[in-house]
Motif scaffolding. Sequence first.
Motif, mmCIF file in Angstrom:
data_model
loop_
_atom_site.group_PDB
_atom_site.id
_atom_site.type_symbol
_atom_site.label_atom_id
_atom_site.label_comp_id
_atom_site.label_asym_id
_atom_site.label_seq_id
_atom_site.Cartn_x
_atom_site.Cartn_y
_atom_site.Cartn_z
ATOM 1 N N ASP A 291 0.822 -1.218 0.000
ATOM 2 C CA ASP A 291 0.000 0.000 0.000
ATOM 3 C C ASP A 291 0.854 1.265 0.000
ATOM 4 N N GLY A 292 1.984 1.233 -0.723
ATOM 5 C CA GLY A 292 2.839 2.413 -0.824
ATOM 6 C C GLY A 292 3.566 2.764 0.455
ATOM 7 N N GLN A 293 3.674 1.811 1.375
ATOM 8 C CA GLN A 293 4.343 2.071 2.645
ATOM 9 C C GLN A 293 5.641 1.277 2.754
ATOM 10 N N LEU A 294 6.518 1.780 3.592
ATOM 11 C CA LEU A 294 7.791 1.127 3.838
ATOM 12 C C LEU A 294 8.108 1.187 5.327
ATOM 13 N N TYR A 295 8.612 0.097 5.838
ATOM 14 C CA TYR A 295 9.060 0.010 7.230
ATOM 15 C C TYR A 295 10.576 0.102 7.243
ATOM 16 N N TRP A 296 11.103 0.991 8.092
ATOM 17 C CA TRP A 296 12.555 1.053 8.263
ATOM 18 C C TRP A 296 12.887 0.970 9.743
ATOM 19 N N TYR A 297 14.107 0.545 10.016
ATOM 20 C CA TYR A 297 14.582 0.551 11.394
ATOM 21 C C TYR A 297 16.069 0.875 11.393
ATOM 22 N N GLY A 298 16.519 1.480 12.456
ATOM 23 C CA GLY A 298 17.937 1.711 12.699
ATOM 24 C C GLY A 298 18.286 1.163 14.066
ATOM 25 N N ALA A 299 19.441 0.523 14.189
ATOM 26 C CA ALA A 299 19.871 -0.041 15.474
ATOM 27 C C ALA A 299 21.301 0.373 15.750
ATOM 28 N N LEU A 300 21.590 0.695 17.019
ATOM 29 C CA LEU A 300 22.917 1.158 17.431
ATOM 30 C C LEU A 300 23.303 0.508 18.755
#
Length: 393
Positions: free
Chosen positions: A213-222
């Motif tokens: 549906d035109g969406q994107l999931y992103w994540y950043g980890a540190l």
Amino acid sequence: MNDSHAVVVGGGIGGLSAALALHRRGWRVTVLERAAELREVGAGLSLMANAVRGLDALGLGPALRRGGHGEAPGGIRDRHGRWLSRVDAAEMIRQLGTTALGVHRATLHRTLREALPASWLHTDAKVEHVESGPDHAEVRYQGPDGPHTLEADLVVGADGLRSRVRAQLWPRHPGPVYAGSTTWRAAIAFPHPIPAAITWGPGAEFGMVPIGDGQLYWYGALNAPPGGRAPDELAVLREHFGDWHAPIPALLAATPPDVVLRNDIHHLPVPLPSYVCGRVALLGDAAHPMTPNLGQGAGQAIEDAVVLGAVCADGAGGVPAALAAYDRQRRGRSQSVARASHVAGRLGQQLHNPIAFAARNTALRITPARVMLRSMARYADWRPPADSASSAS
């Protein structure tokens, strides 16, 4: 329909999956959710082949394929965008029979919720005590209208990382601990086609997964001390990831600050001796909280639920034997996946020593893609019990 009654403590993905699995076996189920509203807090999920097969067994596969996104082949890159390892989609399908599926957590939660009778779902229900006898179990909880007591043939503890059911039944267990990393997540509108992929830098990782549906999931980890908070979490991410390869800066630029979620990552370094105590069974993060490095947290909870439904097919009369089978089938696999996920994090996102970091990247570049895929596929290569998909709706 038989007259067996189960109480599920926790209305997240694992709890609702368990409720649906039991429902499909003819059980009557009461779901008790502590929060005032039954909804999933989070961003996106990458559902590996095992999770997709589990959802197929629950009758939800077609709906979620329509609402999610079949992941395009991706792989692992360094912070400059150079590929360290690629995933061949055709080879993945050959090995596993399906691709992974990217989906919004809210979509999965809603699909599970809508498959259950609304009258079974109780919010603002704070469980205070669970007791298991030889013939039945009892759950005491505070609802919005006062105290309640429920008798059940089976209780499922699906109340997450800080499970009160686990703490009550295994009071001497040390519980979950901080794994050394913090993660930030968001689901955003981003219509440009990109593959699901992760990128590694020293002590850092950035991942992206299309979720439909035109969406994107992103994540950043540190790597970070636990308990940290910042006035502007998005600014923290721009400082660390703003000069990484495209489209990472564009993803951060397209993210509203108020949708960013920050969470410390925990795991259970001391595994539980059993997932079962009398007529109570633990499931999902209550049983085996794990780091997200293999993308298996939700998948293992779904596996738990499908197996629990299968072993409980005969109703209340065989609950002790059924739960013994559940523990036997689930504890070894889920704890093995949890250990592997922790190791994957130590050798992946958390690795920061320059010499070890360079050696790891070189090893990835020279390892054949099919070998890498085979090493990942063994965790996703799970099939539901033979009769799960054919059980009555």
